[in-house]
Structures are given as C-alpha cells and as structure tokens.
Design a protein around this motif. Structure first.
Motif, PDB file in Angstrom:
ATOM      1  N   GLY A  49     -27.901  41.841 -51.212  1.00  0.00           N
ATOM      2  CA  GLY A  49     -26.817  42.652 -51.750  1.00  0.00           C
ATOM      3  C   GLY A  49     -25.642  42.841 -50.808  1.00  0.00           C
ATOM      4  O   GLY A  49     -24.675  43.512 -51.158  1.00  0.00           O
ATOM      5  N   VAL A  50     -25.708  42.257 -49.634  1.00  0.00           N
ATOM      6  CA  VAL A  50     -24.621  42.386 -48.667  1.00  0.00           C
ATOM      7  C   VAL A  50     -23.894  41.033 -48.560  1.00  0.00           C
ATOM      8  O   VAL A  50     -24.538  39.994 -48.404  1.00  0.00           O
ATOM      9  CB  VAL A  50     -25.143  42.806 -47.278  1.00  0.00           C
ATOM     10  CG1 VAL A  50     -23.992  42.900 -46.281  1.00  0.00           C
ATOM     11  CG2 VAL A  50     -25.891  44.121 -47.375  1.00  0.00           C
ATOM     12  N   SER A  51     -22.569  41.061 -48.660  1.00  0.00           N
ATOM     13  CA  SER A  51     -21.775  39.823 -48.651  1.00  0.00           C
ATOM     14  C   SER A  51     -20.836  39.797 -47.459  1.00  0.00           C
ATOM     15  O   SER A  51     -20.363  40.836 -46.987  1.00  0.00           O
ATOM     16  CB  SER A  51     -20.960  39.692 -49.936  1.00  0.00           C
ATOM     17  OG  SER A  51     -21.813  39.583 -51.060  1.00  0.00           O
ATOM     18  N   SER A  52     -20.573  38.579 -47.022  1.00  0.00           N
ATOM     19  CA  SER A  52     -19.589  38.352 -45.963  1.00  0.00           C
ATOM     20  C   SER A  52     -18.792  37.114 -46.347  1.00  0.00           C
ATOM     21  O   SER A  52     -19.345  36.137 -46.867  1.00  0.00           O
ATOM     22  CB  SER A  52     -20.280  38.156 -44.615  1.00  0.00           C
ATOM     23  OG  SER A  52     -19.326  37.910 -43.590  1.00  0.00           O
ATOM     24  N   THR A  53     -17.487  37.150 -46.089  1.00  0.00           N
ATOM     25  CA  THR A  53     -16.609  36.051 -46.498  1.00  0.00           C
ATOM     26  C   THR A  53     -15.874  35.484 -45.294  1.00  0.00           C
ATOM     27  O   THR A  53     -15.386  36.235 -44.434  1.00  0.00           O
ATOM     28  CB  THR A  53     -15.583  36.531 -47.539  1.00  0.00           C
ATOM     29  OG1 THR A  53     -16.286  37.025 -48.682  1.00  0.00           O
ATOM     30  CG2 THR A  53     -14.664  35.391 -47.968  1.00  0.00           C
ATOM     31  N   GLY A  54     -15.805  34.163 -45.255  1.00  0.00           N
ATOM     32  CA  GLY A  54     -15.047  33.474 -44.217  1.00  0.00           C
ATOM     33  C   GLY A  54     -14.042  32.547 -44.859  1.00  0.00           C
ATOM     34  O   GLY A  54     -14.277  31.968 -45.920  1.00  0.00           O
ATOM     35  N   VAL A  55     -12.879  32.406 -44.223  1.00  0.00           N
ATOM     36  CA  VAL A  55     -11.805  31.559 -44.751  1.00  0.00           C
ATOM     37  C   VAL A  55     -11.315  30.630 -43.637  1.00  0.00           C
ATOM     38  O   VAL A  55     -11.103  31.068 -42.500  1.00  0.00           O
ATOM     39  CB  VAL A  55     -10.626  32.390 -45.288  1.00  0.00           C
ATOM     40  CG1 VAL A  55      -9.522  31.482 -45.812  1.00  0.00           C
ATOM     41  CG2 VAL A  55     -11.097  33.353 -46.378  1.00  0.00           C
ATOM     42  N   ALA A  56     -11.154  29.361 -43.978  1.00  0.00           N
ATOM     43  CA  ALA A  56     -10.597  28.378 -43.039  1.00  0.00           C
ATOM     44  C   ALA A  56      -9.386  27.722 -43.679  1.00  0.00           C
ATOM     45  O   ALA A  56      -9.405  27.370 -44.860  1.00  0.00           O
ATOM     46  CB  ALA A  56     -11.643  27.326 -42.691  1.00  0.00           C
ATOM     47  N   GLU A  57      -8.318  27.579 -42.895  1.00  0.00           N
ATOM     48  CA  GLU A  57      -7.115  26.890 -43.364  1.00  0.00           C
ATOM     49  C   GLU A  57      -7.194  25.430 -42.915  1.00  0.00           C
ATOM     50  O   GLU A  57      -7.393  25.154 -41.725  1.00  0.00           O
ATOM     51  CB  GLU A  57      -5.857  27.555 -42.798  1.00  0.00           C
ATOM     52  CG  GLU A  57      -5.758  29.050 -43.108  1.00  0.00           C
ATOM     53  CD  GLU A  57      -5.690  29.324 -44.595  1.00  0.00           C
ATOM     54  OE1 GLU A  57      -5.094  28.509 -45.328  1.00  0.00           O
ATOM     55  OE2 GLU A  57      -6.244  30.349 -45.037  1.00  0.00           O
ATOM     56  N   LEU A  58      -7.029  24.503 -43.851  1.00  0.00           N
ATOM     57  CA  LEU A  58      -7.183  23.074 -43.572  1.00  0.00           C
ATOM     58  C   LEU A  58      -5.880  22.333 -43.866  1.00  0.00           C
ATOM     59  O   LEU A  58      -5.144  22.697 -44.783  1.00  0.00           O
ATOM     60  CB  LEU A  58      -8.301  22.468 -44.430  1.00  0.00           C
ATOM     61  CG  LEU A  58      -9.663  23.159 -44.396  1.00  0.00           C
ATOM     62  CD1 LEU A  58     -10.618  22.453 -45.351  1.00  0.00           C
ATOM     63  CD2 LEU A  58     -10.236  23.177 -42.987  1.00  0.00           C
ATOM     64  N   GLU A  59      -5.611  21.307 -43.098  1.00  0.00           N
ATOM     65  CA  GLU A  59      -4.496  20.401 -43.379  1.00  0.00           C
ATOM     66  C   GLU A  59      -5.018  18.974 -43.315  1.00  0.00           C
ATOM     67  O   GLU A  59      -5.556  18.546 -42.290  1.00  0.00           O
ATOM     68  CB  GLU A  59      -3.347  20.585 -42.394  1.00  0.00           C
ATOM     69  CG  GLU A  59      -2.157  19.678 -42.701  1.00  0.00           C
ATOM     70  CD  GLU A  59      -0.942  19.975 -41.837  1.00  0.00           C
ATOM     71  OE1 GLU A  59       0.062  19.255 -41.967  1.00  0.00           O
ATOM     72  OE2 GLU A  59      -1.014  20.923 -41.028  1.00  0.00           O
ATOM     73  N   ALA A  60      -4.887  18.245 -44.416  1.00  0.00           N
ATOM     74  CA  ALA A  60      -5.384  16.872 -44.480  1.00  0.00           C
ATOM     75  C   ALA A  60      -4.387  15.912 -43.836  1.00  0.00           C
ATOM     76  O   ALA A  60      -3.179  16.042 -44.020  1.00  0.00           O
ATOM     77  CB  ALA A  60      -5.633  16.472 -45.932  1.00  0.00           C
ATOM     78  N   THR A  61      -4.899  14.968 -43.079  1.00  0.00           N
ATOM     79  CA  THR A  61      -4.076  13.946 -42.445  1.00  0.00           C
ATOM     80  C   THR A  61      -4.233  12.632 -43.194  1.00  0.00           C
ATOM     81  O   THR A  61      -5.352  12.204 -43.467  1.00  0.00           O
ATOM     82  CB  THR A  61      -4.495  13.743 -40.978  1.00  0.00           C
ATOM     83  OG1 THR A  61      -4.359  14.984 -40.276  1.00  0.00           O
ATOM     84  CG2 THR A  61      -3.639  12.687 -40.308  1.00  0.00           C
TER      85      THR A  61
END
Length: 224
Positions: A49-61
């Motif tokens: 019942g406990v959530s954690s969120t991670g975000v990554a910014e990506l740039e494709a080459t």
C-alpha cells in the motif's frame, strides 16, 4: 508483493504515452524513440500500500548514417568508358529508419526518401579533384545512382584511376562512402563483386559482368 508501473512519454506536444509496462524492468523496442527528441520515463513502485515514484529525463541520440556504394570496394573502367554506373541507394541507409540491407533477401530494400546524395571525384594517386577534358571540375547528379563518363575525365599517365565519394545526408547527419575505380584499357565497367555472407564459418560472394565481355576469374582468400 512489489508492483511496478512504467510510463514512457514524449516530452513534446501532447506528451503522448509511447510505452507502458508492469515488470521490474522495461525494455524499450528499437524505433520507439526518435533521435534528437526528449522523453520522460516514470516508474511507480508499490508495496504493502505504499508507493514511491521516480522520474528520469531522456534524450535519444540519432544513429550515424551508413553510406556505401554497391558493387564492391573497387570497380573497373576503360579510358573510353562513358557509362560507369555507381549506385549508393541500395546499401546506404539510416539505421533508425531501416534495417541493414540483406543482399540475400528477395524483398525490395527499405526506402527512405529523406536521404539525399552528393558525389565527388578524386584522381588516384594524389586525390586531387577530378577535372574534365575541358579543365572544369567534374560534377555529378545529386542522386542515389549516377553514371560516370570516365572518358571525359582528364587522367595523366601517372594516374591509375579514380576515387568516387558519395556523401549521404539526412537532417543534421551525414556519412561518406567511397569506391575506387581502376582505369585499365579493355576493362569491363559492368564487373561487380558483392559479399553476400561474411561470417567466421561462411563467406559467399557473387559477381556480375557485361554480357559482351570475356572474363577469366581468379579468386584468392587472404587474411590480414
């Protein structure tokens, strides 16, 4: 139990969702992201019942373009040849758009109208710009396939042939390929050699020649 929720979004425009997943790892298929574009990758992990969120910014080459001329690394021509055909359209490609050409395949090669082609010529040895018999710098059509009038190019007795270069461009990317042209009296400009299979176990090649030419072939396999 631990639950995973992945979301890959395009950061531009409508922030369209391109991919989702629910496993502990997310595999992004080739071609999902476009070179030069930015993306946001979000993962939410939930346990008891406990959530954690991670975000990554990506740039494709973008991948480097591939530029190559069909017919082998060296072609032949006579001093009188007026119709040496060079084709870069069959083997040049954008890896982000098309798979590598399959010389054994029966299907037509992948087409990419966004590729543009330009050609240049150098004399060998010396690699000076080719000049015509009228002393102008030799120029060629901006197309995937060109016909070279070897007889119109000024060659000194010290010259053994030409080096033809093709530059393939798409957007801000470019790549250059080259093919040597040996100029020998009586040579067949229609003679080509293509590698079909090149593995540690098998090497297969094919050749073509003009119907009117008489050819004696000698094959030699050598190592570095």
């Amino acid at each position: 139990a631990v639950a995973f929720s992945w979301t890959l979004q395009d950061k531009g425009g409508r922030r369209a969702v391109l991919l989702t997943g629910a496993a502990s790892e997310l595999a992004v298929p080739k071609g999902t992201m476009a070179g030069g574009s930015k993306y946001s990758l979000t993962v939410q992990v939930t346990s008891n019942g406990v959530s954690s969120t991670g975000v990554a910014e990506l740039e494709a080459t973008a991948s480097p373009l591939v530029a190559a001329v069909a017919g082998g690394s060296t072609r032949m021509a006579a001093p009188t040849t007026a119709d040496l055909v060079l084709d870069a359209g069959a083997l040049s490609y954008d890896p982000d758009q098309c798979p590598p050409p399959d010389p054994m395949g029966a299907s037509a090669p992948c087409s990419d109208a966004a590729l543009s082609f330009s050609w240049a010529c150098q004399t060998v040895p010396g690699q000076s710009p080719c000049r015509t018999n009228a002393n102008n710098v030799a120029s060629f059509a901006s197309s995937a396939s060109i016909t070279v009038d070897v007889s119109s190019i000024k060659l000194n007795p010290s010259h053994t042939g030409l080096r033809m270069l093709v530059t393939v461009t798409k957007g801000g990317r470019s790549a250059t390929g080259a093919v040597g042209v040996r100029v020998v009296a009586g040579a067949d400009p229609g003679l080509t050699v293509e590698v079909l299979i090149d593995t540690t176990a098998t090497v297969a090649v094919s050749h073509t020649a003009s119907a009117s030419s008489t050819q004696t072939l000698t094959w030699q396999l050598g190592g570095a």
